[in-house]
Design a protein around this motif. Structure first.
Motif, PDB file in Angstrom:
ATOM      1  N   LEU A  77     -12.959   8.708   6.875  1.00  0.00           N
ATOM      2  CA  LEU A  77     -14.672   8.659   6.750  1.00  0.00           C
ATOM      3  C   LEU A  77     -15.163   9.931   6.059  1.00  0.00           C
ATOM      4  O   LEU A  77     -14.793  10.729   6.087  1.00  0.00           O
ATOM      5  CB  LEU A  77     -14.548   9.001   8.563  1.00  0.00           C
ATOM      6  CG  LEU A  77     -16.442   9.242   8.838  1.00  0.00           C
ATOM      7  CD1 LEU A  77     -17.019   7.757   8.717  1.00  0.00           C
ATOM      8  CD2 LEU A  77     -16.272   9.732  10.319  1.00  0.00           C
ATOM      9  N   LEU A 122     -16.882   4.360   5.611  1.00  0.00           N
ATOM     10  CA  LEU A 122     -15.584   4.332   6.103  1.00  0.00           C
ATOM     11  C   LEU A 122     -14.483   3.401   5.161  1.00  0.00           C
ATOM     12  O   LEU A 122     -15.008   2.355   4.803  1.00  0.00           O
ATOM     13  CB  LEU A 122     -15.446   3.564   7.440  1.00  0.00           C
ATOM     14  CG  LEU A 122     -14.175   3.746   8.251  1.00  0.00           C
ATOM     15  CD1 LEU A 122     -13.847   4.938   8.659  1.00  0.00           C
ATOM     16  CD2 LEU A 122     -14.275   2.954   9.541  1.00  0.00           C
ATOM     17  N   TRP A 172     -12.702   8.239  17.455  1.00  0.00           N
ATOM     18  CA  TRP A 172     -13.457   7.777  16.109  1.00  0.00           C
ATOM     19  C   TRP A 172     -14.624   7.059  16.165  1.00  0.00           C
ATOM     20  O   TRP A 172     -15.687   7.406  15.180  1.00  0.00           O
ATOM     21  CB  TRP A 172     -12.652   6.746  15.550  1.00  0.00           C
ATOM     22  CG  TRP A 172     -11.401   7.264  14.496  1.00  0.00           C
ATOM     23  CD1 TRP A 172     -10.211   7.662  15.103  1.00  0.00           C
ATOM     24  CD2 TRP A 172     -11.317   7.257  13.280  1.00  0.00           C
ATOM     25  NE1 TRP A 172      -9.262   8.238  13.942  1.00  0.00           N
ATOM     26  CE2 TRP A 172     -10.108   7.983  12.864  1.00  0.00           C
ATOM     27  CE3 TRP A 172     -12.283   7.420  12.134  1.00  0.00           C
ATOM     28  CZ2 TRP A 172      -9.720   8.657  11.488  1.00  0.00           C
ATOM     29  CZ3 TRP A 172     -12.119   7.826  11.010  1.00  0.00           C
ATOM     30  CH2 TRP A 172     -10.630   8.456  10.542  1.00  0.00           C
ATOM     31  N   ILE A 188     -17.896   8.109  13.751  1.00  0.00           N
ATOM     32  CA  ILE A 188     -18.332   7.146  12.839  1.00  0.00           C
ATOM     33  C   ILE A 188     -20.020   7.007  13.094  1.00  0.00           C
ATOM     34  O   ILE A 188     -20.743   6.821  12.309  1.00  0.00           O
ATOM     35  CB  ILE A 188     -17.695   5.863  12.991  1.00  0.00           C
ATOM     36  CG1 ILE A 188     -16.342   5.898  12.515  1.00  0.00           C
ATOM     37  CG2 ILE A 188     -18.529   4.681  11.956  1.00  0.00           C
ATOM     38  CD1 ILE A 188     -15.194   4.681  12.804  1.00  0.00           C
TER      39      ILE A 188
END
Length: 138
Positions: free
Chosen positions: A31, A36, A99, A103
């Motif tokens: 990331l 990503l 995650w 993100i």
């Protein structure tokens, strides 16, 4: 030449394949401030040589949102929705900071920065058109 993007997180995620069987495949995910990067796993959890150097990149400028979060059997399932409408499914262990949250926060930061830059450009272009602001009413 641009500087390499700052890495915000690096680790394993599982991505659901888009094929008929929709199998879960391990990916090394990096990331960054720009998006990503997904590296294929060539077997096992071994570092460096087992990870492919070729990466698929999901850039924030092409992402719409991160959603569809579900918690099942110690795993977090989530979907990255691209601006085209394409949905990419991921899952990761529930432990620590998930995650999906990282993100989503990075995506919000990116979109906010874009909005600020767009606003500055508009402001600069309107001020260069001759508006001094002195004759405007308050």
């Amino acid at each position: 030449m641009s500087l390499p993007a700052k890495v915000m997180r690096d680790g394993l995620l599982e991505k659901r394949s888009s094929g008929l069987l929709q199998l879960w495949k391990k990916k090394r995910c990096v990331l960054t401030e720009e998006g990503l990067r997904l590296h294929n796993c060539k077997g096992g959890d071994a570092p460096s040589p087992a990870w492919s150097s070729k990466a698929k990149e999901l850039r924030f400028e092409r992402m719409a949102t991160v959603d569809c979060v579900e918690y099942k059997r110690g795993l977090v399932y989530f979907t990255v929705v691209m601006a085209t409408g394409k949905e990419i499914d991921f899952r990761c262990p529930q432990d620590g900071t998930a995650w999906n949250a990282e993100i989503a926060l990075a995506l919000v930061r990116f979109k906010n920065l874009q909005a600020v830059q767009t606003g500055r450009k508009r402001h600069l272009s309107s001020s260069h058109l001759g508006s001094t602001g002195e004759d405007e009413e308050l």
